[in-house]
Design an enzyme around this catalytic site. Structure first.
Site, PDB file in Angstrom:
ATOM      1  N   HIS A   1     -41.280 -27.985  -4.962  1.00 44.58           N
ATOM      2  CA  HIS A   1     -42.660 -27.985  -5.452  1.00 44.58           C
ATOM      3  C   HIS A   1     -42.649 -28.433  -6.903  1.00 44.58           C
ATOM      4  O   HIS A   1     -41.741 -28.103  -7.662  1.00 44.58           O
ATOM      5  CB  HIS A   1     -43.276 -26.582  -5.365  1.00 44.58           C
ATOM      6  CG  HIS A   1     -44.767 -26.606  -5.382  1.00 44.58           C
ATOM      7  ND1 HIS A   1     -45.485 -26.680  -6.549  1.00 44.58           N
ATOM      8  CD2 HIS A   1     -45.666 -26.635  -4.374  1.00 44.58           C
ATOM      9  CE1 HIS A   1     -46.771 -26.717  -6.254  1.00 44.58           C
ATOM     10  NE2 HIS A   1     -46.923 -26.691  -4.946  1.00 44.58           N
TER      11      HIS A   1
ATOM     12  N   ASP B   1     -45.995 -25.458   3.063  1.00 45.91           N
ATOM     13  CA  ASP B   1     -45.964 -26.230   4.308  1.00 45.91           C
ATOM     14  C   ASP B   1     -44.868 -25.787   5.257  1.00 45.91           C
ATOM     15  O   ASP B   1     -44.937 -26.072   6.451  1.00 45.91           O
ATOM     16  CB  ASP B   1     -45.809 -27.724   3.989  1.00 45.91           C
ATOM     17  CG  ASP B   1     -47.083 -28.289   3.413  1.00 45.91           C
ATOM     18  OD1 ASP B   1     -47.030 -28.940   2.364  1.00 45.91           O
ATOM     19  OD2 ASP B   1     -48.157 -28.035   4.008  1.00 45.91           O
TER      20      ASP B   1
HETATM   21  C1  SDX Z   1     -47.850 -29.386  -1.100  1.00 41.47           C
HETATM   22  O1  SDX Z   1     -48.858 -29.802  -5.902  1.00 41.47           O
HETATM   23  C2  SDX Z   1     -49.303 -28.896  -5.064  1.00 41.47           C
HETATM   24  O2  SDX Z   1     -49.835 -27.863  -5.456  1.00 41.47           O
HETATM   25  C3  SDX Z   1     -49.121 -29.229  -3.570  1.00 41.47           C
HETATM   26  C4  SDX Z   1     -49.391 -28.102  -2.604  1.00 41.47           C
HETATM   27  C5  SDX Z   1     -50.859 -27.707  -2.574  1.00 41.47           C
HETATM   28  O3  SDX Z   1     -51.152 -26.561  -2.169  1.00 41.47           O
HETATM   29  O4  SDX Z   1     -51.708 -28.592  -2.826  1.00 41.47           O
HETATM   30  O5  SDX Z   1     -48.613 -26.985  -2.945  1.00 41.47           O
HETATM   31  C6  SDX Z   1     -49.062 -28.523  -1.166  1.00 41.47           C
HETATM   32  O6  SDX Z   1     -47.994 -30.578  -1.130  1.00 41.47           O
HETATM   33  C7  SDX Z   1     -46.500 -28.744  -1.060  1.00 41.47           C
HETATM   34  C8  SDX Z   1     -45.340 -29.791  -1.091  1.00 41.47           C
HETATM   35  C9  SDX Z   1     -45.191 -30.382   0.290  1.00 41.47           C
HETATM   36  N1  SDX Z   1     -44.234 -31.502   0.276  1.00 41.47           N
HETATM   37  C10 SDX Z   1     -42.994 -31.370   0.805  1.00 41.47           C
HETATM   38  O7  SDX Z   1     -42.549 -30.363   1.305  1.00 41.47           O
HETATM   39  C11 SDX Z   1     -42.179 -32.656   0.788  1.00 41.47           C
HETATM   40  C12 SDX Z   1     -40.755 -32.370   0.300  1.00 41.47           C
HETATM   41  N2  SDX Z   1     -40.786 -31.983  -1.063  1.00 41.47           N
HETATM   42  C13 SDX Z   1     -40.438 -32.986  -2.072  1.00 41.47           C
HETATM   43  O8  SDX Z   1     -40.912 -34.252  -1.780  1.00 41.47           O
HETATM   44  C14 SDX Z   1     -40.660 -32.496  -3.493  1.00 41.47           C
HETATM   45  O9  SDX Z   1     -40.141 -31.234  -3.592  1.00 41.47           O
HETATM   46  C15 SDX Z   1     -42.071 -32.507  -4.064  1.00 41.47           C
HETATM   47  C16 SDX Z   1     -42.717 -33.841  -3.935  1.00 41.47           C
HETATM   48  C17 SDX Z   1     -42.915 -31.474  -3.396  1.00 41.47           C
HETATM   49  C18 SDX Z   1     -41.954 -32.182  -5.542  1.00 41.47           C
HETATM   50  O10 SDX Z   1     -41.117 -33.120  -6.057  1.00 41.47           O
HETATM   51  P1  SDX Z   1     -40.859 -33.366  -7.626  1.00 41.47           P
HETATM   52  O11 SDX Z   1     -41.444 -32.289  -8.462  1.00 41.47           O
HETATM   53  O12 SDX Z   1     -41.253 -34.767  -7.935  1.00 41.47           O
HETATM   54  O13 SDX Z   1     -39.306 -33.157  -7.696  1.00 41.47           O
HETATM   55  P2  SDX Z   1     -38.250 -34.333  -7.481  1.00 41.47           P
HETATM   56  O14 SDX Z   1     -38.605 -35.182  -6.300  1.00 41.47           O
HETATM   57  O15 SDX Z   1     -38.039 -34.975  -8.807  1.00 41.47           O
HETATM   58  O16 SDX Z   1     -36.947 -33.490  -7.061  1.00 41.47           O
HETATM   59  C19 SDX Z   1     -36.111 -32.896  -8.034  1.00 41.47           C
HETATM   60  C20 SDX Z   1     -34.760 -32.755  -7.368  1.00 41.47           C
HETATM   61  C21 SDX Z   1     -34.270 -34.080  -6.813  1.00 41.47           C
HETATM   62  O17 SDX Z   1     -32.841 -33.987  -6.784  1.00 41.47           O
HETATM   63  P3  SDX Z   1     -31.999 -34.854  -7.839  1.00 41.47           P
HETATM   64  O18 SDX Z   1     -32.476 -36.276  -7.714  1.00 41.47           O
HETATM   65  O19 SDX Z   1     -32.315 -34.229  -9.196  1.00 41.47           O
HETATM   66  O20 SDX Z   1     -30.585 -34.631  -7.395  1.00 41.47           O
HETATM   67  O21 SDX Z   1     -34.846 -31.874  -6.243  1.00 41.47           O
HETATM   68  C22 SDX Z   1     -34.561 -32.597  -5.066  1.00 41.47           C
HETATM   69  C23 SDX Z   1     -34.742 -34.064  -5.405  1.00 41.47           C
HETATM   70  O22 SDX Z   1     -33.938 -34.867  -4.548  1.00 41.47           O
HETATM   71  N3  SDX Z   1     -35.545 -32.210  -4.044  1.00 41.47           N
HETATM   72  C24 SDX Z   1     -35.303 -32.153  -2.735  1.00 41.47           C
HETATM   73  C25 SDX Z   1     -36.501 -31.741  -2.154  1.00 41.47           C
HETATM   74  N4  SDX Z   1     -37.421 -31.568  -3.112  1.00 41.47           N
HETATM   75  C26 SDX Z   1     -36.826 -31.869  -4.282  1.00 41.47           C
HETATM   76  N5  SDX Z   1     -34.188 -32.427  -2.019  1.00 41.47           N
HETATM   77  C27 SDX Z   1     -34.291 -32.261  -0.683  1.00 41.47           C
HETATM   78  N6  SDX Z   1     -35.425 -31.882  -0.052  1.00 41.47           N
HETATM   79  C28 SDX Z   1     -36.532 -31.611  -0.744  1.00 41.47           C
HETATM   80  N7  SDX Z   1     -37.637 -31.239  -0.122  1.00 41.47           N
END
Ligand code: SDX
Length: 373
Positions: A258, A309
């Protein structure tokens, strides 16, 4: 957790009095009331009134809202006819986006962008979004729509989708899901809606744009991906290897991470308990067992918590809802938040127009066509 820049991370893009998120403490409040209290004690309609008016409704206000919702579930017939033209294979979120856009053309307050008219549109849309989701789902399955329903959104939606009055347990579980997903500060879809509203465009354009943003798998579309993952994994024994293989390929695991929460998402905490119970009572204990393994591996390997989710997926599935309706039902709930934010934006509006740091070419000459490669 986040090591990459961009995406307006950490940028405070405005003020709001609707939701407050403490990402470090894992705390969420709507208009100052804690989400744990609202999930256990409030109905979705009480929450919608709270988001719109900054107060929980009195009994007569709640009765009035329920009557207005009941009057709005019956969609304008041309909108139903238009949904019949949408290919049955269309993703329901796309049909919903089109349906909400079409509703704008038939809204009795069309052309009126006053706060009073937008408050009326907010109530109508809260009912109509659930009606469009149920109507298209039935049309896509080759069934005739159920054109009317009454009462709370959760109950009415299940009536319009199944054709029967839902049992108390299912209606309350869906009601809690709607409460939990109603609002969440400046998430991507809400921010999209506020940007559109801030141009003094209309409520239906703002909600249509918000639906387009929620559709994405990085946002509301994740719940569908979670269920598809659980079904593909199939058993708790296969879960650990499945997750590790994808992490090794640097793939995202849906339902985790998140932008704001750096600890447990309080909504996931509430939904975990519901998922444990409903997975068992629906005859699919493996869904929760697989989920527990995935949570352990994600914490061990990435130090990442599940988000709203992750467990909402198994709760939806345990209610017998098809996977492709998970995100549209998220949209049904978030319509309360989206419309509340549009009203707040219009209450003290200024065009939302940030700047970009320019990183492109500079001082280039024009190359005539004859001289281009
Ligand atoms: C919702 O914003 C809100 O409030 C949204 C929400 C709402 O109520 O409206 O809460 C609802 O959208 C929840 C999120 C649902 N999405 C997912 O579950 C999709 C998977 N999650 C990721 O795509 C990610 O965690 C985000 C998009 C939710 C947040 O991503 P960020 O803040 O941009 O973080 P990032 O992508 O820069 O990740 C940081 C690190 C990375 O690793 P490194 O490159 O540093 O090694 O964490 C890793 C990412 O690869 N990472 C994950 C991951 N989420 C982050 N690795 C594997 N699986 C994941 N889900």
């Amino acid at each position: 957790m986040t090591s990459r820049s961009g995406g307006l991370e950490g940028v405070v893009a405005g003020t709001s009095a609707i939701s407050s998120i403490d990402g470090l403490a894992g705390k969420l409040t709507y208009r100052g009331i804690d989400i744990f209290d609202l999930a256990s004690d409030a109905t979705f309609e009480e929450v919608a009134h709270l988001l719109w008016h900054d107060e929980l409704p009195t009994q007569s206000q709640l009765d009035g809202l329920l009557n207005e919702l009941s009057a709005a579930y019956a969609l304008p017939p041309p909108v139903v006819d238009a949904l019949r033209l949408v290919p049955q294979s269309t993703p329901p979120m796309d049909a919903l986006r089109s349906g909400v856009s079409m509703l704008g053309a038939f809204d009795p307050d069309l052309g009126d962008n006053s706060l009073e008219a937008n408050a009326r549109k907010s109530v109508r849309l809260l009912a109509q979004v659930s009606a469009v989701v149920a109507t298209f789902a039935r049309l896509a399955a080759g069934n005739e729509p159920i054109t009317s329903a009454e009462g709370p959104v959760a109950d009415a939606f299940l009536q319009m989708y199944t054709g029967e009055r839902p049992d108390e347990t299912a209606a309350r579980a869906l009601d809690v899901l709607l409460v939990l997903q109603a609002d969440h500060e400046l998430n991507a879809s809400t921010f999209a809606g506020r940007v559109i509203a801030a141009t003094l465009s209309d409520m239906h354009s703002a909600v249509t744009g918000a639906i387009g943003a929620l559709r994405g798998p990085l946002h509301g579309g994740a719940n569908q991906g979670v269920m598809e993952m659980l079904i593909e994994i199939g058993s708790p024994d296969a879960a650990e290897d499945w997750v590790r293989e994808r992490l090794a390929r640097r793939e995202l695991i849906m339902g985790f991470g998140h932008r704001v929460y750096k600890t447990a998402d309080p909504r996931a905490t509430i939904l975990r308990g519901m998922s444990r119970e409903l997975s068992r009572t629906s005859g699919h204990p493996e869904w929760f067992e697989i989920s527990q393994v995935i949570e352990r591996v994600m914490m061990d390997e990435k130090g990442i918590d599940s988000n709203v989710d992750f467990f909402s997926a198994t709760v939806y599935a345990a209610l017998g809802l098809p996977v492709n309706l998970f995100t549209p039902i998220f949209a049904m709930s978030r319509t309360s938040g989206w419309t509340a934010h549009v009203l707040e934006q219009l209450g003290d509006n200024r065009l939302i127009r940030p700047r970009a740091e320019y990183i492109g070419h500079t001082d280039r000459a024009y190359t005539p066509m004859a001289e281009r490669g």
